[in-house]
Design a protein around this motif. Structure first.
Motif, PDB file in Angstrom:
ATOM      1  N   THR A 222      -1.885   6.561  -2.599  1.00 26.42           N
ATOM      2  CA  THR A 222      -0.777   5.813  -2.380  1.00 26.42           C
ATOM      3  C   THR A 222       0.071   5.841  -3.605  1.00 26.42           C
ATOM      4  N   GLN A 223       1.040   4.747  -4.103  1.00 27.92           N
ATOM      5  CA  GLN A 223       1.727   4.832  -5.193  1.00 27.92           C
ATOM      6  C   GLN A 223       1.500   3.552  -5.842  1.00 27.92           C
ATOM      7  N   VAL A 224       1.554   3.738  -7.342  1.00 33.82           N
ATOM      8  CA  VAL A 224       1.391   2.396  -8.208  1.00 33.82           C
ATOM      9  C   VAL A 224       2.721   2.341  -9.145  1.00 33.82           C
ATOM     10  N   ARG A 225       3.097   1.342  -9.511  1.00 34.49           N
ATOM     11  CA  ARG A 225       3.845   1.221 -10.576  1.00 34.49           C
ATOM     12  C   ARG A 225       3.090   0.430 -11.544  1.00 34.49           C
ATOM     13  N   ILE A 226       3.495   1.024 -12.864  1.00 34.56           N
ATOM     14  CA  ILE A 226       2.845   0.518 -14.175  1.00 34.56           C
ATOM     15  C   ILE A 226       3.795   0.971 -15.172  1.00 34.56           C
ATOM     16  N   GLU A 227       3.877  -0.087 -16.030  1.00 36.50           N
ATOM     17  CA  GLU A 227       4.836   0.184 -17.128  1.00 36.50           C
ATOM     18  C   GLU A 227       6.179   0.823 -16.728  1.00 36.50           C
ATOM     19  N   GLY A 228       6.612   0.230 -15.555  1.00 35.61           N
ATOM     20  CA  GLY A 228       7.755   0.737 -15.131  1.00 35.61           C
ATOM     21  C   GLY A 228       8.126   1.988 -14.382  1.00 35.61           C
ATOM     22  N   GLN A 229       7.032   2.805 -14.222  1.00 34.32           N
ATOM     23  CA  GLN A 229       6.893   4.007 -13.628  1.00 34.32           C
ATOM     24  C   GLN A 229       6.066   4.154 -12.309  1.00 34.32           C
ATOM     25  N   ILE A 230       6.825   4.594 -11.357  1.00 32.71           N
ATOM     26  CA  ILE A 230       5.974   4.731 -10.050  1.00 32.71           C
ATOM     27  C   ILE A 230       5.199   6.020  -9.944  1.00 32.71           C
ATOM     28  N   VAL A 231       3.841   6.221  -9.775  1.00 35.02           N
ATOM     29  CA  VAL A 231       3.250   7.345  -9.737  1.00 35.02           C
ATOM     30  C   VAL A 231       2.292   7.515  -8.373  1.00 35.02           C
ATOM     31  N   ASN A 232       2.206   8.610  -7.996  1.00 35.94           N
ATOM     32  CA  ASN A 232       1.070   8.865  -6.855  1.00 35.94           C
ATOM     33  C   ASN A 232      -0.169   8.858  -7.430  1.00 35.94           C
ATOM     34  N   THR A 233      -1.158   8.348  -6.601  1.00 32.93           N
ATOM     35  CA  THR A 233      -2.829   8.274  -7.396  1.00 32.93           C
ATOM     36  C   THR A 233      -3.623   7.966  -6.173  1.00 32.93           C
ATOM     37  N   VAL A 234      -4.839   8.120  -6.483  1.00 35.41           N
ATOM     38  CA  VAL A 234      -6.102   7.998  -5.759  1.00 35.41           C
ATOM     39  C   VAL A 234      -6.417   6.544  -5.895  1.00 35.41           C
ATOM     40  N   VAL A 235      -6.765   5.861  -4.734  1.00 33.06           N
ATOM     41  CA  VAL A 235      -7.308   4.415  -4.804  1.00 33.06           C
ATOM     42  C   VAL A 235      -8.568   4.296  -4.038  1.00 33.06           C
ATOM     43  N   VAL A 236      -9.500   3.428  -4.781  1.00 28.91           N
ATOM     44  CA  VAL A 236     -10.812   3.362  -4.010  1.00 28.91           C
ATOM     45  C   VAL A 236     -10.841   1.977  -3.358  1.00 28.91           C
ATOM     46  N   PHE A 237     -11.098   1.987  -1.907  1.00 37.07           N
ATOM     47  CA  PHE A 237     -11.143   0.723  -1.265  1.00 37.07           C
ATOM     48  C   PHE A 237     -12.234  -0.130  -1.869  1.00 37.07           C
ATOM     49  N   GLY A 238     -11.978  -1.133  -2.364  1.00 33.97           N
ATOM     50  CA  GLY A 238     -13.084  -1.878  -3.074  1.00 33.97           C
ATOM     51  C   GLY A 238     -13.160  -3.028  -1.886  1.00 33.97           C
ATOM     52  N   GLU A 239     -14.665  -3.655  -2.201  1.00 37.94           N
ATOM     53  CA  GLU A 239     -15.244  -4.581  -1.311  1.00 37.94           C
ATOM     54  C   GLU A 239     -13.972  -5.846  -1.574  1.00 37.94           C
ATOM     55  N   ASP A 240     -14.256  -6.513  -0.611  1.00 35.06           N
ATOM     56  CA  ASP A 240     -13.299  -7.796  -0.391  1.00 35.06           C
ATOM     57  C   ASP A 240     -13.013  -8.654  -1.742  1.00 35.06           C
ATOM     58  N   ASN A 241     -14.225  -8.918  -2.520  1.00 29.26           N
ATOM     59  CA  ASN A 241     -14.013  -9.837  -3.455  1.00 29.26           C
ATOM     60  C   ASN A 241     -14.133  -8.844  -4.874  1.00 29.26           C
ATOM     61  N   ALA A 242     -13.853  -7.647  -4.786  1.00 25.41           N
ATOM     62  CA  ALA A 242     -14.020  -6.745  -5.952  1.00 25.41           C
ATOM     63  C   ALA A 242     -12.865  -6.826  -7.022  1.00 25.41           C
ATOM     64  N   ASP A 243     -13.197  -6.760  -8.099  1.00 20.87           N
ATOM     65  CA  ASP A 243     -12.001  -6.711  -9.186  1.00 20.87           C
ATOM     66  C   ASP A 243     -11.215  -5.360  -9.014  1.00 20.87           C
TER      67      ASP A 243
END
Length: 118
Positions: free
Chosen positions: A67-88
């Motif tokens: 998916t995409q994330v925005r960090i420091e004003g930039q939007i980048v494509n990245t890989v995300v891990v599907f964490g548990e419901d209460n995961a940080d």
């Protein structure tokens, strides 16, 4: 290894809106981890399951997606891990490097850096 919290915004495939999470910046983690319910609500789909080694030496399997994330004003494509419901939420090195951000552990901030081609 450096660890501190930082705001990160995540969006789904339609990029119609971003959801902010406060992520633990963890240079020992490979990918960003977001709680699975949030990713599902955004319409992010898992693409495969991979094995992860934990700090205690044990292994787990988790679904990952892109998916995409925005960090420091930039939007980048990245890989995300599907964490548990209460995961940080975690912000790992793959996303940091994709956004060309380095970790300043003393200042607990992210700073722009150059890409390397050596």
């Amino acid at each position: 290894m450096s660890i501190f919290h930082y705001p990160l915004e995540v969006t789904g495939p339609d990029t119609s809106g971003f959801q902010e999470v406060i992520a633990l910046v963890d240079t020992g983690a490979t990918f960003a981890q977001i709680p699975a319910p949030l990713l599902q609500n955004l319409g992010v789909l898992p693409t495969e399951t991979v094995r992860f080694r934990l700090a205690n030496g044990s292994s787990i399997q988790r679904a990952i997606g892109e998916t995409q994330v925005r960090i420091e004003g930039q939007i980048v494509n990245t890989v995300v891990v599907f964490g548990e419901d209460n995961a940080d939420a975690l912000l790992g090195v793959y996303t940091l490097e994709r956004a060309l951000l380095a970790v300043d552990p003393a200042g607990q901030r992210l700073i722009p850096t150059d890409a390397l081609l050596v």
